[in-house]
Write a protein that holds these residues in place. Structure first.
Motif, PDB file in Angstrom:
ATOM      1  N   GLN A 171       1.153  -1.463  -0.065  1.00  0.00           N
ATOM      2  CA  GLN A 171       0.066  -0.341  -0.143  1.00  0.00           C
ATOM      3  C   GLN A 171       0.745   0.911  -0.136  1.00  0.00           C
ATOM      4  O   GLN A 171       0.575   2.007  -0.495  1.00  0.00           O
ATOM      5  CB  GLN A 171      -1.075  -0.244   0.901  1.00  0.00           C
ATOM      6  N   GLU A 172       1.661   1.112   0.845  1.00  0.00           N
ATOM      7  CA  GLU A 172       2.678   2.467   0.285  1.00  0.00           C
ATOM      8  C   GLU A 172       3.966   2.452  -0.528  1.00  0.00           C
ATOM      9  O   GLU A 172       3.669   3.556  -0.595  1.00  0.00           O
ATOM     10  CB  GLU A 172       3.992   2.072   1.989  1.00  0.00           C
ATOM     11  N   VAL A 173       4.338   1.949  -1.239  1.00  0.00           N
ATOM     12  CA  VAL A 173       4.425   1.902  -2.628  1.00  0.00           C
ATOM     13  C   VAL A 173       3.336   3.197  -3.411  1.00  0.00           C
ATOM     14  O   VAL A 173       3.712   4.067  -4.365  1.00  0.00           O
ATOM     15  CB  VAL A 173       4.191   0.718  -3.700  1.00  0.00           C
ATOM     16  N   GLU A 174       2.301   3.628  -2.878  1.00  0.00           N
ATOM     17  CA  GLU A 174       1.954   4.614  -3.595  1.00  0.00           C
ATOM     18  C   GLU A 174       2.330   5.693  -3.000  1.00  0.00           C
ATOM     19  O   GLU A 174       2.393   7.023  -4.357  1.00  0.00           O
ATOM     20  CB  GLU A 174       0.200   4.697  -3.997  1.00  0.00           C
ATOM     21  N   LYS A 175       2.512   5.755  -2.077  1.00  0.00           N
ATOM     22  CA  LYS A 175       3.867   7.445  -2.097  1.00  0.00           C
ATOM     23  C   LYS A 175       4.615   7.587  -2.377  1.00  0.00           C
ATOM     24  O   LYS A 175       5.454   8.319  -2.312  1.00  0.00           O
ATOM     25  CB  LYS A 175       3.138   7.083  -0.782  1.00  0.00           C
ATOM     26  N   LEU A 176       4.954   6.387  -3.081  1.00  0.00           N
ATOM     27  CA  LEU A 176       6.548   7.197  -4.084  1.00  0.00           C
ATOM     28  C   LEU A 176       6.083   8.124  -5.113  1.00  0.00           C
ATOM     29  O   LEU A 176       5.354   7.839  -5.499  1.00  0.00           O
ATOM     30  CB  LEU A 176       7.178   5.291  -4.243  1.00  0.00           C
ATOM     31  N   ASN A 177       7.332   9.159  -5.455  1.00  0.00           N
ATOM     32  CA  ASN A 177       7.175  10.086  -6.427  1.00  0.00           C
ATOM     33  C   ASN A 177       8.555  10.785  -6.894  1.00  0.00           C
ATOM     34  O   ASN A 177       8.861   9.947  -6.474  1.00  0.00           O
ATOM     35  CB  ASN A 177       6.567  11.550  -4.870  1.00  0.00           C
ATOM     36  N   SER A 178       8.581  11.063  -8.106  1.00  0.00           N
ATOM     37  CA  SER A 178       9.303  11.560  -8.871  1.00  0.00           C
ATOM     38  C   SER A 178      10.793  11.846  -8.306  1.00  0.00           C
ATOM     39  O   SER A 178      11.185  12.653  -8.900  1.00  0.00           O
ATOM     40  CB  SER A 178       9.073  12.355 -10.048  1.00  0.00           C
ATOM     41  N   TYR A 179      10.884  12.239  -6.606  1.00  0.00           N
ATOM     42  CA  TYR A 179      11.411  13.466  -6.385  1.00  0.00           C
ATOM     43  C   TYR A 179      12.305  12.330  -5.208  1.00  0.00           C
ATOM     44  O   TYR A 179      13.509  12.469  -4.769  1.00  0.00           O
ATOM     45  CB  TYR A 179      10.724  13.865  -5.284  1.00  0.00           C
ATOM     46  N   VAL A 180      11.473  11.292  -5.391  1.00  0.00           N
ATOM     47  CA  VAL A 180      12.542   9.713  -4.800  1.00  0.00           C
ATOM     48  C   VAL A 180      13.972   9.246  -4.844  1.00  0.00           C
ATOM     49  O   VAL A 180      13.204   9.274  -6.266  1.00  0.00           O
ATOM     50  CB  VAL A 180      11.575   9.170  -3.799  1.00  0.00           C
ATOM     51  N   ASP A 181      14.963   9.179  -4.493  1.00  0.00           N
ATOM     52  CA  ASP A 181      15.761   8.967  -5.363  1.00  0.00           C
ATOM     53  C   ASP A 181      16.220   7.336  -5.052  1.00  0.00           C
ATOM     54  O   ASP A 181      16.261   6.443  -6.146  1.00  0.00           O
ATOM     55  CB  ASP A 181      17.153   9.865  -4.771  1.00  0.00           C
ATOM     56  N   MET A 182      16.123   6.463  -3.795  1.00  0.00           N
ATOM     57  CA  MET A 182      16.182   5.155  -3.552  1.00  0.00           C
ATOM     58  C   MET A 182      14.955   5.223  -2.589  1.00  0.00           C
ATOM     59  O   MET A 182      14.145   6.096  -2.034  1.00  0.00           O
ATOM     60  CB  MET A 182      17.411   6.125  -2.684  1.00  0.00           C
ATOM     61  N   VAL A 183      14.705   3.746  -2.863  1.00  0.00           N
ATOM     62  CA  VAL A 183      13.765   3.148  -1.802  1.00  0.00           C
ATOM     63  C   VAL A 183      13.995   2.098  -0.819  1.00  0.00           C
ATOM     64  O   VAL A 183      14.278   1.436  -1.285  1.00  0.00           O
ATOM     65  CB  VAL A 183      12.520   2.982  -3.326  1.00  0.00           C
ATOM     66  N   GLY A 184      13.715   2.058   0.847  1.00  0.00           N
ATOM     67  CA  GLY A 184      14.498   1.226   1.215  1.00  0.00           C
ATOM     68  C   GLY A 184      12.850   0.886   1.561  1.00  0.00           C
ATOM     69  O   GLY A 184      11.655   1.062   2.617  1.00  0.00           O
ATOM     70  N   ILE A 185      13.567  -0.887   1.737  1.00  0.00           N
ATOM     71  CA  ILE A 185      12.262  -1.725   2.376  1.00  0.00           C
ATOM     72  C   ILE A 185      12.492  -2.151   3.529  1.00  0.00           C
ATOM     73  O   ILE A 185      13.773  -2.960   3.693  1.00  0.00           O
ATOM     74  CB  ILE A 185      11.881  -3.043   1.567  1.00  0.00           C
ATOM     75  N   ASN A 186      12.134  -2.091   4.702  1.00  0.00           N
ATOM     76  CA  ASN A 186      12.384  -2.281   6.014  1.00  0.00           C
ATOM     77  C   ASN A 186      12.294  -3.922   6.436  1.00  0.00           C
ATOM     78  O   ASN A 186      10.603  -3.883   6.238  1.00  0.00           O
ATOM     79  CB  ASN A 186      11.807  -1.650   6.793  1.00  0.00           C
ATOM     80  N   ASN A 187      13.011  -4.687   6.640  1.00  0.00           N
ATOM     81  CA  ASN A 187      12.498  -6.045   6.594  1.00  0.00           C
ATOM     82  C   ASN A 187      11.935  -6.243   8.273  1.00  0.00           C
ATOM     83  O   ASN A 187      10.972  -7.055   8.742  1.00  0.00           O
ATOM     84  CB  ASN A 187      13.960  -6.556   6.952  1.00  0.00           C
ATOM     85  N   ARG A 188      12.267  -5.130   8.807  1.00  0.00           N
ATOM     86  CA  ARG A 188      12.122  -4.699  10.065  1.00  0.00           C
ATOM     87  C   ARG A 188       9.684  -4.169  10.300  1.00  0.00           C
ATOM     88  O   ARG A 188      10.143  -2.980  10.192  1.00  0.00           O
ATOM     89  CB  ARG A 188      12.467  -4.559  11.399  1.00  0.00           C
TER      90      ARG A 188
END
Length: 264
Positions: A171-188
């Motif tokens: 659900q949080e993937v939709e909050k990504l935008n063109s200003y984001v350079d890296m995406v971190g997926i927190n395993n915790r």
């Protein structure tokens, strides 16, 4: 109220106090505000041998005291010698034992890109990140609306900062935008603090191709890194594993040697 809600509530109180002491205009006169910064994303992409963001933190809500008397100067110098791609510095005091001074000290000690690890909910904190010497900021999708995430990321880019946005579910993937350079997926999971590497690997497949994916938390061995690499991750943020050792910088170097050995 879960721990994430508790931290955000505390952060709002802290922001009220600090805004009364130091204005955004004053932050722009801090010595680091106009200093050039190096790209964390580029550093990770180019350092294929050891694409690690090594973290400095003294404690956490889930683990309590990890290395409460850790010296920022010794650890940062050691991380750089180990050849890390970036250094993450916790600046939250109450829950993680960090400070803005820790990050500024780190900036003075190394040319390695520095990520400000903080619970950012207000534009003031973005200006503050630039003022204390960060080259990139963390935005946590779980505590921001889609609009807040966009506006904070846009401001960061405007100030010359890169953005690592942390997500925990589809659900949080939709909050990504063109200003984001890296995406971190927190395993915790920040609400339950349970760790699941398989969950991160599954979520990675849903990410846009143009955003560099980083795995966060719960990484304790070279085997963990190889598993996540095969799932498509290009960077790895590791903190607790290093910081629980008497000499975090040595643990970092040992992990690098282990990773090189099993990849040969």
């Amino acid at each position: 109220m879960n721990i994430l809600d508790t931290i955000v509530a505390q952060k709002k109180k802290e922001l009220q106090e600090i805004k009364e002491k130091v204005s955004v205009k004053e932050l722009q006169y801090y010595r680091h505000f106009s200093s050039p910064v190096t790209s964390l994303k580029k550093s990770l992409a180019e350092n294929t041998e050891f694409p690690i963001i090594a973290e400095f933190k003294r404690k956490s809500p889930s683990k309590g005291n990890i290395h409460i008397d850790a010296n920022i100067k010794d650890v940062v110098k050691g991380y750089q010698l180990a050849g890390v791609s970036g250094i993450s510095v916790l600046t939250d005091t109450q829950f993680f034992g960090g400070s803005n001074e820790d990050l500024s000290d780190a900036r003075d000690l190394t040319s390695v890109p520095i990520l400000r690890k903080e619970f950012i909910i207000d534009p003031y904190q973005v200006y503050e990140a630039k003022a204390i010497g960060a080259g990139a900021i963390l935005l946590i999708a779980a505590i921001l609306t889609k609009e807040e995430a966009r506006d904070l990321a846009a401001l960061a880019n405007y100030l010359g900062l890169e953005v690592l946005m942390e997500i925990h579910d589809m659900q949080e993937v939709e909050k990504l935008n063109s200003y984001v350079d890296m995406v971190g997926i927190n395993n915790r999971n920040l609400k339950t603090f349970e760790v699941n590497l398989e969950h991160a690997a599954t979520l990675a497949s849903a990410l846009p191709d143009d955003i560099l994916p980083i795995a966060e938390s719960g990484i304790h061995s070279a085997r963990d890194i190889l598993f996540l690499k095969e799932a498509g991750f290009k960077g790895f943020l590791i903190g607790e594993y290093f910081m629980k050792h008497d000499h975090p910088e040595k643990a970092c170097m040992n992990l690098k040697e282990e990773l090189i050995k099993i990849q040969v």
